[in-house]
Design a protein around this motif. Structure first.
Motif, short mmCIF file in Angstrom:
data_model
loop_
_atom_site.label_atom_id
_atom_site.label_comp_id
_atom_site.label_asym_id
_atom_site.label_seq_id
_atom_site.Cartn_x
_atom_site.Cartn_y
_atom_site.Cartn_z
N VAL A 37 -21.93 -24.89 -42.93
CA VAL A 37 -22.45 -25.88 -43.99
C VAL A 37 -22.32 -27.16 -43.60
CG1 VAL A 37 -22.60 -26.34 -46.15
CG2 VAL A 37 -22.40 -24.13 -45.61
N TYR A 38 -21.21 -27.49 -43.42
CA TYR A 38 -20.78 -29.09 -43.23
C TYR A 38 -21.43 -29.65 -41.86
CZ TYR A 38 -17.84 -33.12 -41.55
OH TYR A 38 -17.88 -34.29 -40.99
N LEU A 39 -21.65 -29.11 -40.85
CA LEU A 39 -21.88 -29.67 -39.59
C LEU A 39 -23.34 -30.10 -39.54
CD1 LEU A 39 -19.66 -27.95 -36.75
CD2 LEU A 39 -19.78 -30.45 -37.47
N PRO A 40 -24.23 -29.12 -40.00
CA PRO A 40 -25.83 -29.52 -40.02
C PRO A 40 -25.94 -30.52 -41.16
CG PRO A 40 -25.48 -27.05 -40.21
CD PRO A 40 -24.04 -27.76 -40.37
N LEU A 41 -25.27 -30.53 -42.17
CA LEU A 41 -25.29 -31.43 -43.22
C LEU A 41 -24.88 -32.80 -42.85
CD1 LEU A 41 -24.41 -29.56 -46.62
CD2 LEU A 41 -26.58 -30.33 -45.78
N ALA A 42 -23.66 -32.78 -42.29
CA ALA A 42 -23.30 -33.99 -41.55
C ALA A 42 -24.15 -34.69 -40.65
CB ALA A 42 -21.62 -34.08 -40.99
N TYR A 43 -24.60 -34.08 -39.62
CA TYR A 43 -25.27 -34.46 -38.65
C TYR A 43 -27.00 -34.80 -39.04
CZ TYR A 43 -21.83 -33.79 -35.15
OH TYR A 43 -20.52 -33.97 -34.25
N TRP A 44 -27.41 -33.83 -39.74
CA TRP A 44 -28.93 -34.30 -39.95
C TRP A 44 -29.42 -34.60 -41.13
CZ3 TRP A 44 -28.06 -29.29 -37.10
CH2 TRP A 44 -28.16 -29.25 -35.96
N VAL A 45 -28.51 -34.09 -42.59
CA VAL A 45 -28.93 -34.58 -43.61
C VAL A 45 -28.15 -36.16 -44.21
CG1 VAL A 45 -28.86 -33.88 -46.36
CG2 VAL A 45 -29.18 -32.32 -44.30
N PHE A 46 -26.82 -36.17 -43.95
CA PHE A 46 -26.20 -37.22 -44.23
C PHE A 46 -25.74 -37.98 -43.09
CE2 PHE A 46 -25.36 -34.01 -47.63
CZ PHE A 46 -26.12 -34.63 -48.65
N MET A 108 -11.70 -40.09 -40.92
CA MET A 108 -12.04 -40.06 -39.46
C MET A 108 -13.60 -40.41 -39.02
SD MET A 108 -9.52 -36.76 -38.95
CE MET A 108 -9.68 -36.69 -37.06
N ALA A 109 -14.34 -39.98 -39.65
CA ALA A 109 -15.73 -39.80 -39.45
C ALA A 109 -16.36 -41.09 -39.96
CB ALA A 109 -16.67 -38.73 -39.97
N ASP A 110 -16.31 -41.30 -41.15
CA ASP A 110 -17.00 -42.54 -41.68
C ASP A 110 -16.29 -43.92 -41.59
OD1 ASP A 110 -18.96 -40.80 -42.54
OD2 ASP A 110 -17.99 -40.61 -44.54
N TYR A 111 -15.10 -43.99 -41.70
CA TYR A 111 -14.30 -45.21 -41.50
C TYR A 111 -14.22 -45.48 -39.95
CZ TYR A 111 -10.85 -48.92 -42.26
OH TYR A 111 -9.96 -50.04 -42.20
N LEU A 112 -13.53 -44.64 -39.25
CA LEU A 112 -12.98 -45.06 -37.79
C LEU A 112 -14.38 -44.54 -37.10
CD1 LEU A 112 -9.39 -43.35 -37.92
CD2 LEU A 112 -10.10 -45.61 -38.03
N HIS A 113 -15.32 -44.00 -37.70
CA HIS A 113 -16.45 -43.65 -36.81
C HIS A 113 -16.20 -42.57 -35.62
CE1 HIS A 113 -18.77 -46.62 -39.03
NE2 HIS A 113 -17.50 -47.51 -38.93
N ALA A 115 -16.43 -38.72 -34.03
CA ALA A 115 -17.42 -37.70 -34.14
C ALA A 115 -17.18 -37.04 -35.54
CB ALA A 115 -17.21 -36.78 -32.98
N ASP A 116 -18.46 -36.48 -36.03
CA ASP A 116 -18.29 -35.96 -37.40
C ASP A 116 -17.41 -34.70 -37.15
OD1 ASP A 116 -19.90 -37.75 -38.35
OD2 ASP A 116 -21.95 -36.73 -38.36
N TRP A 117 -17.34 -33.91 -36.17
CA TRP A 117 -16.54 -32.69 -36.13
C TRP A 117 -15.34 -33.05 -36.04
CZ3 TRP A 117 -13.00 -32.28 -32.38
CH2 TRP A 117 -13.36 -33.08 -31.04
N THR A 118 -14.70 -34.20 -35.81
CA THR A 118 -13.18 -34.50 -35.65
C THR A 118 -12.40 -34.04 -36.95
OG1 THR A 118 -13.47 -36.83 -36.11
CG2 THR A 118 -13.28 -35.87 -33.70
N PRO A 119 -12.81 -34.48 -38.38
CA PRO A 119 -12.22 -34.25 -39.22
C PRO A 119 -11.77 -32.60 -39.32
CG PRO A 119 -14.02 -35.58 -39.84
CD PRO A 119 -14.11 -35.16 -38.41
N LEU A 120 -12.63 -31.66 -38.66
CA LEU A 120 -12.36 -30.31 -38.89
C LEU A 120 -10.75 -29.93 -38.37
CD1 LEU A 120 -15.82 -29.12 -37.82
CD2 LEU A 120 -14.62 -28.96 -40.14
N ILE A 121 -10.45 -30.74 -37.69
CA ILE A 121 -8.99 -30.56 -37.15
C ILE A 121 -7.99 -30.65 -38.11
CG2 ILE A 121 -7.11 -31.22 -35.23
CD1 ILE A 121 -9.63 -32.35 -33.73
N PRO A 122 -7.89 -31.54 -38.80
CA PRO A 122 -6.82 -31.63 -40.11
C PRO A 122 -7.24 -30.65 -41.06
CG PRO A 122 -7.96 -33.62 -39.91
CD PRO A 122 -8.32 -32.77 -38.60
#
Length: 141
Positions: A37-46, A108-113, A115-122
């Motif tokens: 759910v997250y990845l398509p929304l992060a990349y294409w919707v938001f 990670m994704a918005d402040y440090l810019h 990749a949108d997938w990197t927050p998935l690690i923590p």
């Protein structure tokens, strides 16, 4: 090394090892759902505001997670309360998980810019440890 094996045996005898394994499997399923759910929304919707995808992904994953954890991960552990208190506690714990996931994503994704997938690690390492502990002790304990 012997101490490690003794600790594992203690965890097995008191049921925690089985819960950890089941929690990990159910968490893996929830993580796949969250990511799907997250990845398509992060990349294409938001795009550029990945944190906006977190509540949507979290809501879907938590719904699946509640049933997986209550019916399987913590089956036979503690009590089940049909008055709604247990459901409220579960929502509070998941709210803490949502805050953690949103914080990881925003930083990670918005402040440090990154990749949108990197927050998935923590999100797949830290958040499950926190929610497992809270679920075991407070929600299903």
């Amino acid at each position: 090394m012997t101490a490690l094996f003794q600790q594992i045996e203690t965890l097995r005898r008191n049921g925690v090892l089985g819960q950890i394994i089941r929690f990990g499997i159910a968490g893996g399923i929830s993580t796949l759902i969250y990511s799907a759910v997250y990845l398509p929304l992060a990349y294409w919707v938001f795009p550029g505001l990945a944190v906006a995808a977190v509540p949507f992904a979290f809501a879907v994953a938590v719904t699946a997670g509640f049933f997986l954890h209550s019916l399987w991960s913590f089956k036979g552990h503690g009590t089940r309360d049909n008055s709604g208190r247990q459901h409220l506690k579960f929502v509070v714990v998941q709210g803490a998980g949502l805050v953690l996931n949103a914080a990881f994503t925003w930083v990670m994704a918005d402040y440090l810019h990154l990749a949108d997938w990197t927050p998935l690690i923590p999100i797949v390492t830290v958040t499950p440890l926190v929610t497992f502990s809270l679920n075991r002790q407070w929600v299903f304990g």
